[in-house]
Motif scaffolding. Structure first.
Motif, PDB file in Angstrom:
ATOM      1  N   MET A 100       0.837  -1.171   0.000  1.00  0.00           N
ATOM      2  CA  MET A 100       0.000   0.000   0.000  1.00  0.00           C
ATOM      3  C   MET A 100       0.887   1.242   0.000  1.00  0.00           C
ATOM      4  O   MET A 100       1.832   1.368   0.763  1.00  0.00           O
ATOM      5  N   LEU A 101       0.588   2.172  -0.896  1.00  0.00           N
ATOM      6  CA  LEU A 101       1.326   3.409  -0.957  1.00  0.00           C
ATOM      7  C   LEU A 101       0.867   4.334   0.157  1.00  0.00           C
ATOM      8  O   LEU A 101      -0.317   4.438   0.448  1.00  0.00           O
ATOM      9  N   THR A 102       1.815   4.981   0.749  1.00  0.00           N
ATOM     10  CA  THR A 102       1.503   5.924   1.802  1.00  0.00           C
ATOM     11  C   THR A 102       1.606   7.320   1.219  1.00  0.00           C
ATOM     12  O   THR A 102       2.526   7.621   0.464  1.00  0.00           O
ATOM     13  N   SER A 103       0.692   8.166   1.593  1.00  0.00           N
ATOM     14  CA  SER A 103       0.658   9.504   1.027  1.00  0.00           C
ATOM     15  C   SER A 103       1.837  10.343   1.522  1.00  0.00           C
ATOM     16  O   SER A 103       2.410  10.094   2.581  1.00  0.00           O
ATOM     17  N   LYS A 104       2.141  11.363   0.739  1.00  0.00           N
ATOM     18  CA  LYS A 104       3.181  12.306   1.139  1.00  0.00           C
ATOM     19  C   LYS A 104       2.777  13.032   2.412  1.00  0.00           C
ATOM     20  O   LYS A 104       3.626  13.368   3.235  1.00  0.00           O
ATOM     21  N   VAL A 105       1.483  13.253   2.566  1.00  0.00           N
ATOM     22  CA  VAL A 105       0.973  13.930   3.757  1.00  0.00           C
ATOM     23  C   VAL A 105       1.348  13.148   5.012  1.00  0.00           C
ATOM     24  O   VAL A 105       1.875  13.709   5.975  1.00  0.00           O
ATOM     25  N   ALA A 106       1.101  11.840   4.992  1.00  0.00           N
ATOM     26  CA  ALA A 106       1.401  11.005   6.159  1.00  0.00           C
ATOM     27  C   ALA A 106       2.898  11.008   6.451  1.00  0.00           C
ATOM     28  O   ALA A 106       3.320  11.095   7.614  1.00  0.00           O
ATOM     29  N   LYS A 107       3.707  10.928   5.418  1.00  0.00           N
ATOM     30  CA  LYS A 107       5.159  10.930   5.618  1.00  0.00           C
ATOM     31  C   LYS A 107       5.638  12.248   6.204  1.00  0.00           C
ATOM     32  O   LYS A 107       6.510  12.266   7.077  1.00  0.00           O
ATOM     33  N   ARG A 108       5.053  13.349   5.752  1.00  0.00           N
ATOM     34  CA  ARG A 108       5.485  14.663   6.250  1.00  0.00           C
ATOM     35  C   ARG A 108       5.075  14.877   7.704  1.00  0.00           C
ATOM     36  O   ARG A 108       5.862  15.381   8.507  1.00  0.00           O
ATOM     37  N   TYR A 109       3.853  14.522   8.041  1.00  0.00           N
ATOM     38  CA  TYR A 109       3.422  14.634   9.440  1.00  0.00           C
ATOM     39  C   TYR A 109       4.293  13.740  10.329  1.00  0.00           C
ATOM     40  O   TYR A 109       4.703  14.149  11.414  1.00  0.00           O
ATOM     41  N   ALA A 110       4.559  12.524   9.874  1.00  0.00           N
ATOM     42  CA  ALA A 110       5.367  11.591  10.665  1.00  0.00           C
ATOM     43  C   ALA A 110       6.783  12.120  10.852  1.00  0.00           C
ATOM     44  O   ALA A 110       7.346  12.026  11.954  1.00  0.00           O
TER      45      ALA A 110
ATOM     46  N   PHE B  43     -14.503   9.288  11.554  1.00  0.00           N
ATOM     47  CA  PHE B  43     -13.501  10.249  11.091  1.00  0.00           C
ATOM     48  C   PHE B  43     -13.634  10.552   9.600  1.00  0.00           C
ATOM     49  O   PHE B  43     -13.282  11.637   9.156  1.00  0.00           O
ATOM     50  N   LEU B  44     -14.136   9.603   8.831  1.00  0.00           N
ATOM     51  CA  LEU B  44     -14.264   9.805   7.382  1.00  0.00           C
ATOM     52  C   LEU B  44     -15.566  10.481   6.969  1.00  0.00           C
ATOM     53  O   LEU B  44     -15.714  10.867   5.811  1.00  0.00           O
ATOM     54  N   THR B  45     -16.503  10.615   7.902  1.00  0.00           N
ATOM     55  CA  THR B  45     -17.785  11.228   7.575  1.00  0.00           C
ATOM     56  C   THR B  45     -17.595  12.728   7.358  1.00  0.00           C
ATOM     57  O   THR B  45     -17.209  13.455   8.276  1.00  0.00           O
ATOM     58  N   PRO B  46     -17.888  13.218   6.139  1.00  0.00           N
ATOM     59  CA  PRO B  46     -17.609  14.631   5.835  1.00  0.00           C
ATOM     60  C   PRO B  46     -18.562  15.625   6.488  1.00  0.00           C
ATOM     61  O   PRO B  46     -18.197  16.779   6.693  1.00  0.00           O
ATOM     62  N   TYR B  47     -19.764  15.211   6.831  1.00  0.00           N
ATOM     63  CA  TYR B  47     -20.713  16.175   7.382  1.00  0.00           C
ATOM     64  C   TYR B  47     -20.590  16.356   8.892  1.00  0.00           C
ATOM     65  O   TYR B  47     -21.296  17.166   9.475  1.00  0.00           O
ATOM     66  N   ILE B  48     -19.710  15.623   9.533  1.00  0.00           N
ATOM     67  CA  ILE B  48     -19.419  15.868  10.955  1.00  0.00           C
ATOM     68  C   ILE B  48     -18.288  16.893  11.000  1.00  0.00           C
ATOM     69  O   ILE B  48     -17.238  16.691  10.388  1.00  0.00           O
ATOM     70  N   ASP B  49     -18.506  17.991  11.710  1.00  0.00           N
ATOM     71  CA  ASP B  49     -17.507  19.059  11.700  1.00  0.00           C
ATOM     72  C   ASP B  49     -16.284  18.695  12.543  1.00  0.00           C
ATOM     73  O   ASP B  49     -16.305  17.784  13.369  1.00  0.00           O
TER      74      ASP B  49
ATOM     75  N   LYS C 216      -7.840  19.227  12.613  1.00  0.00           N
ATOM     76  CA  LYS C 216      -8.044  20.640  12.269  1.00  0.00           C
ATOM     77  C   LYS C 216      -7.741  20.894  10.794  1.00  0.00           C
ATOM     78  O   LYS C 216      -8.428  21.674  10.137  1.00  0.00           O
ATOM     79  N   ASN C 217      -6.720  20.221  10.269  1.00  0.00           N
ATOM     80  CA  ASN C 217      -6.333  20.416   8.875  1.00  0.00           C
ATOM     81  C   ASN C 217      -7.113  19.526   7.909  1.00  0.00           C
ATOM     82  O   ASN C 217      -6.800  19.471   6.726  1.00  0.00           O
ATOM     83  N   GLY C 218      -8.108  18.800   8.422  1.00  0.00           N
ATOM     84  CA  GLY C 218      -8.947  17.978   7.555  1.00  0.00           C
ATOM     85  C   GLY C 218      -8.262  16.732   7.038  1.00  0.00           C
ATOM     86  O   GLY C 218      -8.632  16.188   5.997  1.00  0.00           O
ATOM     87  N   ARG C 219      -7.273  16.238   7.760  1.00  0.00           N
ATOM     88  CA  ARG C 219      -6.502  15.069   7.324  1.00  0.00           C
ATOM     89  C   ARG C 219      -6.776  13.838   8.185  1.00  0.00           C
ATOM     90  O   ARG C 219      -5.958  12.935   8.254  1.00  0.00           O
ATOM     91  N   GLU C 220      -7.933  13.798   8.856  1.00  0.00           N
ATOM     92  CA  GLU C 220      -8.215  12.685   9.763  1.00  0.00           C
ATOM     93  C   GLU C 220      -8.219  11.338   9.056  1.00  0.00           C
ATOM     94  O   GLU C 220      -7.999  10.303   9.683  1.00  0.00           O
ATOM     95  N   SER C 221      -8.436  11.327   7.737  1.00  0.00           N
ATOM     96  CA  SER C 221      -8.380  10.067   6.999  1.00  0.00           C
ATOM     97  C   SER C 221      -6.955   9.510   6.971  1.00  0.00           C
ATOM     98  O   SER C 221      -6.754   8.330   6.703  1.00  0.00           O
ATOM     99  N   GLN C 222      -5.980  10.349   7.275  1.00  0.00           N
ATOM    100  CA  GLN C 222      -4.574   9.943   7.249  1.00  0.00           C
ATOM    101  C   GLN C 222      -4.015   9.629   8.637  1.00  0.00           C
ATOM    102  O   GLN C 222      -2.837   9.322   8.766  1.00  0.00           O
ATOM    103  N   LEU C 223      -4.851   9.675   9.664  1.00  0.00           N
ATOM    104  CA  LEU C 223      -4.363   9.486  11.032  1.00  0.00           C
ATOM    105  C   LEU C 223      -3.635   8.161  11.211  1.00  0.00           C
ATOM    106  O   LEU C 223      -2.521   8.111  11.744  1.00  0.00           O
ATOM    107  N   LYS C 224      -4.226   7.087  10.754  1.00  0.00           N
ATOM    108  CA  LYS C 224      -3.590   5.768  10.886  1.00  0.00           C
ATOM    109  C   LYS C 224      -2.285   5.722  10.093  1.00  0.00           C
ATOM    110  O   LYS C 224      -1.284   5.192  10.568  1.00  0.00           O
TER     111      LYS C 224
END
Length: 179
Positions: A1-11, A48-54, A82-90
């Motif tokens: 599985m490819l990991t996003s650049k976002v996850a690598k940068r936060y890590a 966490f993936l539900t878009p209509y929950i603020d 806060k940055n809308g990246r909760e899909s990348q938490l794991k």
């Protein structure tokens, strides 16, 4: 599985911060808990993936779930939400774990078999290949996948040995089709 650049940068940012503050070991354990929790809880993933929950509601829930974590881990989780990246938490947590293990010289090994194996059989498989450094520490994950029919698939880092019956049958099938 490819990991996003976002996850690598936060890590990487988290790793740099924890190195400076000397909290790498504590955050490492907490990130393992995050990966475990996110892997086991489909409901939490859906939440966490539900878009209509603020983001505020997601932050409240995360604060409650991760209230025993250190302030560093809690702040990271809040920042990700806060940055809308909760899909990348794991993925962020897994990347942090991988980076710390790389620094500590721990090999990540994945062994996929058709049936559950004993520890003795696993050790024999690991000894039979030159991919596994016998003097290094390793973290082994054993998966059972009946679809491979028999044999095993051993993955060490970015190298793989496929000694499964399914791949052997596919190779024979391909040879028959070519001839």
């Amino acid at each position: 599985m490819l990991t996003s650049k976002v996850a690598k940068r936060y890590a990487q940012g988290l790793l740099d911060f924890t190195k400076e503050s000397g909290q790498t070991d504590a955050v490492f354990a907490e990130m393992k808990d995050v990966v475990k929790l996110m892997s086991e809880s489909k409901d939490l993933n859906k939440f966490f993936l539900t878009p209509y929950i603020d983001a505020n509601k997601k932050t409240e829930v995360a604060n409650e779930i991760f209230k025993s974590f250190s302030p560093v881990s809690q702040n990271l989780i809040r920042l990700i939400i806060k940055n809308g990246r909760e899909s990348q938490l794991k993925n962020v947590a897994q990347q942090f774990i991988n980076k710390v293990e790389d620094i500590n010289g721990i090999q990540r090994i994945t062994l996929t078999t058709a049936t559950q194996l004993s520890n003795e059989n696993i050790e024999q498989i690991l000894k039979s290949t030159n991919l596994v450094n016998a003097s290094a520490n390793f973290d082994i994950k054993v998966n059972v996948n009946p679809a491979i029919l028999g044999g095993y698939i051993l993955r060490v880092g970015d190298q793989q040995i496929d000694a499964s019956v399914k791949s052997q049958l596919n190779k024979i099938k391909k040879d028959f089709q070519l001839n």
